[in-house]
Write a protein that holds these residues in place. Structure first.
Motif, short mmCIF file in Angstrom:
data_model
loop_
_atom_site.label_atom_id
_atom_site.label_comp_id
_atom_site.label_asym_id
_atom_site.label_seq_id
_atom_site.Cartn_x
_atom_site.Cartn_y
_atom_site.Cartn_z
N PHE A 119 43.41 47.69 47.77
CA PHE A 119 42.17 47.98 47.04
C PHE A 119 41.47 46.66 46.75
N GLY A 120 40.15 46.65 46.93
CA GLY A 120 39.36 45.47 46.64
C GLY A 120 38.85 45.46 45.20
N ALA A 121 38.66 44.26 44.67
CA ALA A 121 38.16 44.13 43.30
C ALA A 121 36.79 44.79 43.15
N THR A 122 35.95 44.70 44.18
CA THR A 122 34.61 45.32 44.09
C THR A 122 34.72 46.84 43.99
N GLU A 123 35.72 47.42 44.65
CA GLU A 123 35.92 48.87 44.57
C GLU A 123 36.37 49.27 43.17
N ASP A 170 43.28 37.81 36.96
CA ASP A 170 44.22 38.17 35.90
C ASP A 170 43.95 39.56 35.34
N GLN A 171 42.67 39.93 35.23
CA GLN A 171 42.34 41.23 34.64
C GLN A 171 42.84 42.38 35.49
N TYR A 172 43.09 42.14 36.75
CA TYR A 172 43.59 43.18 37.64
C TYR A 172 45.11 43.19 37.77
N VAL A 173 45.72 42.02 37.74
CA VAL A 173 47.14 41.95 38.07
C VAL A 173 48.05 41.68 36.87
N TYR A 177 50.44 46.36 37.52
CA TYR A 177 50.18 47.54 38.35
C TYR A 177 50.21 47.19 39.83
N PHE A 178 49.58 46.09 40.19
CA PHE A 178 49.57 45.69 41.59
C PHE A 178 50.88 44.99 41.95
N LYS A 179 51.37 45.28 43.15
CA LYS A 179 52.65 44.74 43.60
C LYS A 179 52.51 43.65 44.66
N SER A 180 51.33 43.53 45.26
CA SER A 180 51.14 42.54 46.33
C SER A 180 49.69 42.12 46.40
N ILE A 181 49.46 41.03 47.16
CA ILE A 181 48.12 40.52 47.40
C ILE A 181 47.92 40.36 48.90
N ASP A 182 46.66 40.50 49.34
CA ASP A 182 46.33 40.36 50.75
C ASP A 182 44.94 39.76 50.88
N VAL A 183 44.72 39.05 51.97
CA VAL A 183 43.38 38.60 52.35
C VAL A 183 43.12 39.14 53.75
N CYS A 184 41.98 39.76 53.95
CA CYS A 184 41.65 40.37 55.24
C CYS A 184 40.17 40.14 55.56
N GLY A 185 39.70 40.72 56.66
CA GLY A 185 38.27 40.67 56.97
C GLY A 185 37.86 39.56 57.91
N PRO A 197 44.25 28.94 45.34
CA PRO A 197 44.07 29.42 43.96
C PRO A 197 44.45 30.89 43.79
N LEU A 198 44.14 31.72 44.78
CA LEU A 198 44.50 33.13 44.70
C LEU A 198 46.01 33.32 44.80
N TYR A 199 46.63 32.62 45.74
CA TYR A 199 48.06 32.81 45.96
C TYR A 199 48.91 32.18 44.87
N ARG A 200 48.40 31.16 44.21
CA ARG A 200 49.11 30.62 43.05
C ARG A 200 49.11 31.63 41.90
N LYS A 201 47.99 32.33 41.73
CA LYS A 201 47.95 33.39 40.73
C LYS A 201 48.91 34.51 41.13
N ALA A 202 48.98 34.81 42.40
CA ALA A 202 49.90 35.84 42.87
C ALA A 202 51.35 35.48 42.54
N GLU A 203 51.69 34.22 42.70
CA GLU A 203 53.04 33.76 42.37
C GLU A 203 53.30 33.89 40.87
N LYS A 204 52.30 33.57 40.08
CA LYS A 204 52.45 33.67 38.62
C LYS A 204 52.83 35.08 38.21
N TYR A 205 52.26 36.08 38.91
CA TYR A 205 52.52 37.47 38.55
C TYR A 205 53.55 38.14 39.47
N HIS A 206 54.24 37.33 40.25
CA HIS A 206 55.35 37.81 41.09
C HIS A 206 54.91 38.89 42.09
N LEU A 207 53.74 38.70 42.66
CA LEU A 207 53.26 39.62 43.68
C LEU A 207 53.84 39.25 45.04
#
Length: 333
Positions: A119-123, A170-173, A177-185, A197-207
């Motif tokens: 799911f995207g943040a914009t959605e 941070d407001q999303y993860v 609730y979210f278990k993983s992160i992805d970059v696509c497109g 910066p995104l993946y460091r945040k992912a590590e912080k929240y154990h995604l």
């Protein structure tokens, strides 16, 4: 040591596993989708807004959508077809929510035991923010497939404003609730380092850290992405097949590739199902799973993905069953 009271349950689990394996083999050999649909499967590379069946969506909207071409000619061709043939009739908040529901209905129909959907943040913002989003998604989860292990994935587009997105992820993860992160497109639109910066945040929240890489890009791109961002898994990654060294790297580091055969073939990144790279990747010890990617576009559900690979002789029934179990994490490492 196991507690003796656990042994009857363990025995039952083993017997059920054997029966499921046998049913899966029969389904492939007999081309019997009814049998295949009774076997637990996973789908861990699934784009939520394109995760439903076209026939299901058409029924809800009282429309008959056209069939896609046999080949799209890359992501651009695919997106052009989607935006002209599907999206105009299912757009905005209402359209996205409807397609989300269809993705959960497909999980029910297909006996998906483990589902990772992105799911995207914009959605999320389009439907009213994180609290509203969770109510909608969990409502569909409980309505259609309550026994499915659901692993929501937060996803970002390659051309997003990374610093801005990292400042508000941070407001999303933070809730877990979210278990993983992805970059696509699209690949190679920015250096991998830009996404730190995104993946460091992912590590912080154990995604679980994932990225779309190595479908149109190179084998070396895959290794650099894993090394730079600390990826746990790769969405696609099929061009690892072009380097024995990279395949060995993936195998040695237990980096899983979440492969989508029909997507690869229809986009022109794989020559055919028979010649699909998944065979060589598997035979070189790379951990792979089989997934749908965008069912709404490619029109091939999980049981059909397995059937196509089996019919074309890409992999044996035993090999495909091992891949199925890997996706379910049965007997996993």
């Amino acid at each position: 040591m196991y507690n003796i009271t656990e042994l009857p349950k363990m025995q039952t689990d083993i017997e059920n596993r054997i029966l499921q394996d046998e049913l899966f083999y029969e389904g492939l050999i007999e081309s019997d989708t009814t049998k295949l649909l009774k076997v637990p499967m996973s789908d861990i590379h699934n784009h939520s807004t394109k995760g439903c069946r076209r026939s299901w969506l058409g029924k809800q909207l009282n429309l008959e959508f056209p069939n896609p071409p046999e080949r799209f000619g890359g992501l651009t061709g695919m997106q052009e077809w989607f935006t002209s043939s599907i999206k105009p009739y299912s757009t905005g908040r209402e359209g996205i929510v409807l397609r989300w529901e269809g993705a959960f209905e497909e999980a029910r129909r297909n006996n998906i035991v483990r589902l990772a959907m992105n799911f995207g943040a914009t959605e999320i913002e389009l439907v009213g923010g994180m609290d509203v989003f969770k109510v909608i998604i969990e409502g569909f989860h409980q309505k259609h497939c309550p026994n499915t292990i659901f692993e929501p994935e937060i996803t970002y587009i390659s051309l997003c404003n990374i610093e801005e997105e990292a400042s508000r992820i941070d407001q999303y993860v933070s809730s877990g609730y979210f278990k993983s992160i992805d970059v696509c497109g699209g690949e190679n639109l920015k250096p991998f380092e830009d996404f730190l910066p995104l993946y460091r945040k992912a590590e912080k929240y154990h995604l679980i850290k994932r990225m779309h890489v190595g479908e149109s890009g190179t084998a070396e791109d895959i290794r650099r992405a894993v090394d730079t961002l600390g990826l746990d898994e790769v969405h696609h990654g099929i061009n690892a097949v072009n380097s024995k060294e990279v395949m060995r790297f993936l195998a040695d580091n237990r980096i899983q590739l979440n492969v989508c055969p029909s997507s690869n073939v229809m986009l022109g990144y794989a020559q055919s199902y028979k010649e699909h790279p998944i065979k060589e990747l598997y035979e070189n010890g790379v951990s792979v799973t089989i997934n749908t990617d965008d069912l709404l576009i490619f029109d091939s559900s999980i049981e059909n993905e397995y059937l196509l690979l089996y019919r074309e002789g890409a992999l044996s029934a035993k090999q495909l069953n091992e891949i199925r179990l890997k996706g379910l994490r049965f007997g996993g490492e």
